[in-house]
Scaffold this motif. Structure first.
Motif, PDB file in Angstrom:
ATOM      1  N   THR A  36      95.551 140.235  28.982  1.00  0.00           N
ATOM      2  CA  THR A  36      94.168 139.773  29.128  1.00  0.00           C
ATOM      3  C   THR A  36      93.882 139.547  30.606  1.00  0.00           C
ATOM      4  O   THR A  36      94.766 139.679  31.452  1.00  0.00           O
ATOM      5  N   ASP A  37      92.632 139.166  30.893  1.00  0.00           N
ATOM      6  CA  ASP A  37      92.249 138.907  32.276  1.00  0.00           C
ATOM      7  C   ASP A  37      92.498 137.455  32.690  1.00  0.00           C
ATOM      8  O   ASP A  37      91.943 136.992  33.678  1.00  0.00           O
ATOM      9  N   ALA A  38      93.347 136.742  31.966  1.00  0.00           N
ATOM     10  CA  ALA A  38      93.651 135.347  32.293  1.00  0.00           C
ATOM     11  C   ALA A  38      94.453 135.267  33.597  1.00  0.00           C
ATOM     12  O   ALA A  38      95.279 136.130  33.885  1.00  0.00           O
ATOM     13  N   THR A  39      94.163 134.223  34.369  1.00  0.00           N
ATOM     14  CA  THR A  39      94.932 133.948  35.580  1.00  0.00           C
ATOM     15  C   THR A  39      95.593 132.583  35.416  1.00  0.00           C
ATOM     16  O   THR A  39      95.540 131.994  34.349  1.00  0.00           O
ATOM     17  N   PHE A  40      96.177 132.071  36.490  1.00  0.00           N
ATOM     18  CA  PHE A  40      96.837 130.767  36.389  1.00  0.00           C
ATOM     19  C   PHE A  40      95.809 129.663  36.164  1.00  0.00           C
ATOM     20  O   PHE A  40      96.053 128.729  35.412  1.00  0.00           O
ATOM     21  N   TRP A  41      94.646 129.757  36.810  1.00  0.00           N
ATOM     22  CA  TRP A  41      93.647 128.697  36.724  1.00  0.00           C
ATOM     23  C   TRP A  41      92.537 128.972  35.714  1.00  0.00           C
ATOM     24  O   TRP A  41      91.838 128.055  35.309  1.00  0.00           O
ATOM     25  N   ARG A  42      92.334 130.226  35.313  1.00  0.00           N
ATOM     26  CA  ARG A  42      91.205 130.588  34.468  1.00  0.00           C
ATOM     27  C   ARG A  42      91.683 131.223  33.165  1.00  0.00           C
ATOM     28  O   ARG A  42      92.573 132.066  33.161  1.00  0.00           O
ATOM     29  N   SER A  43      91.075 130.819  32.050  1.00  0.00           N
ATOM     30  CA  SER A  43      91.405 131.393  30.743  1.00  0.00           C
ATOM     31  C   SER A  43      90.871 132.817  30.650  1.00  0.00           C
ATOM     32  O   SER A  43      89.888 133.172  31.298  1.00  0.00           O
ATOM     33  N   GLY A  44      91.508 133.613  29.810  1.00  0.00           N
ATOM     34  CA  GLY A  44      91.086 134.990  29.631  1.00  0.00           C
ATOM     35  C   GLY A  44      89.895 135.107  28.708  1.00  0.00           C
ATOM     36  O   GLY A  44      89.701 134.292  27.802  1.00  0.00           O
ATOM     37  N   THR A  45      89.082 136.148  28.929  1.00  0.00           N
ATOM     38  CA  THR A  45      87.912 136.384  28.097  1.00  0.00           C
ATOM     39  C   THR A  45      87.960 137.746  27.413  1.00  0.00           C
ATOM     40  O   THR A  45      87.233 137.968  26.451  1.00  0.00           O
ATOM     41  N   ARG A  46      88.772 138.657  27.918  1.00  0.00           N
ATOM     42  CA  ARG A  46      88.806 139.992  27.319  1.00  0.00           C
ATOM     43  C   ARG A  46      90.207 140.595  27.443  1.00  0.00           C
ATOM     44  O   ARG A  46      91.023 140.165  28.260  1.00  0.00           O
ATOM     45  N   VAL A  47      90.440 141.606  26.635  1.00  0.00           N
ATOM     46  CA  VAL A  47      91.703 142.342  26.678  1.00  0.00           C
ATOM     47  C   VAL A  47      91.598 143.402  27.766  1.00  0.00           C
ATOM     48  O   VAL A  47      90.552 144.040  27.926  1.00  0.00           O
ATOM     49  N   LEU A  48      92.664 143.594  28.525  1.00  0.00           N
ATOM     50  CA  LEU A  48      92.659 144.597  29.581  1.00  0.00           C
ATOM     51  C   LEU A  48      92.643 146.002  28.991  1.00  0.00           C
ATOM     52  O   LEU A  48      93.134 146.230  27.880  1.00  0.00           O
ATOM     53  N   PRO A  49      92.083 146.958  29.733  1.00  0.00           N
ATOM     54  CA  PRO A  49      92.085 148.338  29.240  1.00  0.00           C
ATOM     55  C   PRO A  49      93.527 148.858  29.079  1.00  0.00           C
ATOM     56  O   PRO A  49      94.445 148.416  29.769  1.00  0.00           O
ATOM     57  N   LYS A  50      93.691 149.777  28.184  1.00  0.00           N
ATOM     58  CA  LYS A  50      94.976 150.441  27.910  1.00  0.00           C
ATOM     59  C   LYS A  50      96.010 149.513  27.279  1.00  0.00           C
ATOM     60  O   LYS A  50      97.197 149.807  27.290  1.00  0.00           O
ATOM     61  N   ARG A  54      98.182 144.117  18.849  1.00  0.00           N
ATOM     62  CA  ARG A  54      97.650 142.763  18.714  1.00  0.00           C
ATOM     63  C   ARG A  54      97.961 141.953  19.965  1.00  0.00           C
ATOM     64  O   ARG A  54      99.043 142.033  20.533  1.00  0.00           O
ATOM     65  N   VAL A  55      96.981 141.158  20.388  1.00  0.00           N
ATOM     66  CA  VAL A  55      97.153 140.284  21.543  1.00  0.00           C
ATOM     67  C   VAL A  55      97.187 138.847  21.034  1.00  0.00           C
ATOM     68  O   VAL A  55      96.300 138.412  20.321  1.00  0.00           O
ATOM     69  N   SER A  56      98.229 138.113  21.378  1.00  0.00           N
ATOM     70  CA  SER A  56      98.387 136.746  20.877  1.00  0.00           C
ATOM     71  C   SER A  56      97.361 135.808  21.523  1.00  0.00           C
ATOM     72  O   SER A  56      96.830 136.085  22.601  1.00  0.00           O
ATOM     73  N   ARG A  57      97.116 134.692  20.839  1.00  0.00           N
ATOM     74  CA  ARG A  57      96.168 133.704  21.356  1.00  0.00           C
ATOM     75  C   ARG A  57      96.649 133.094  22.661  1.00  0.00           C
ATOM     76  O   ARG A  57      95.845 132.740  23.517  1.00  0.00           O
ATOM     77  N   SER A  58      97.951 132.972  22.826  1.00  0.00           N
ATOM     78  CA  SER A  58      98.454 132.358  24.057  1.00  0.00           C
ATOM     79  C   SER A  58      98.187 133.238  25.275  1.00  0.00           C
ATOM     80  O   SER A  58      98.160 132.739  26.396  1.00  0.00           O
ATOM     81  N   SER A  59      97.957 134.526  25.069  1.00  0.00           N
ATOM     82  CA  SER A  59      97.643 135.413  26.194  1.00  0.00           C
ATOM     83  C   SER A  59      96.286 135.093  26.799  1.00  0.00           C
ATOM     84  O   SER A  59      96.013 135.420  27.952  1.00  0.00           O
TER      85      SER A  59
END
Length: 127
Positions: A36-50, A54-59
């Motif tokens: 995902t596009d999550a960083t250390f300080w910001r939560s993710g909002t979308r799945v990265l291309p390619k 399944r992407v887990s919630r913790s991602s």
């Protein structure tokens, strides 16, 4: 001098261990792949291309939240281990000896019956 197969295995294991500890302490995904596009300080909002599968919630969680969860879990396991293995050493040894001497399979059967009844939402009758 040529590197032996054993030396290569030791080196690979040590490298994997160091990278694993680094990922753990950085709050990064343990498999090393960002999903995902999550960083250390910001939560993710979308799945990265390619990214497939399944992407887990913790991602989607921010890295600091993953790190907090990991350190808290590690502290809880460490505290439990301390209580069982050191602070209450006599009680732990006595319980282990008692279970070793008489494993009581009937107790397990009763627990299994209780669990199945609990899952079904039923109450147990007292035998």
């Amino acid at each position: 001098m040529a590197q032996t197969k054993f030396d290569k295995q030791v080196e690979d294991t040590a490298e994997s261990l160091v990278f694993g500890i680094g990922r753990f302490l950085a709050g990064r995904p343990m498999d090393g792949e960002r999903k995902t596009d999550a960083t250390f300080w910001r939560s993710g909002t979308r799945v990265l291309p390619k990214v497939e599968g399944r992407v887990s919630r913790s991602s989607y969680r921010a890295g600091w939240k993953r790190l907090t969860f990991r350190i808290s879990s590690l502290a809880a396991v460490g505290a439990g281990g301390y209580q069982v293995g050191w602070a209450h050493q006599d009680a732990t040894v006595a319980t282990a000896q008692q279970i070793w001497a008489d494993p009581d399979p009937a107790g397990f059967v009763h627990f299994k019956r209780f669990w199945l009844a609990f899952r079904e939402g039923c109450t147990l009758s007292h035998d």
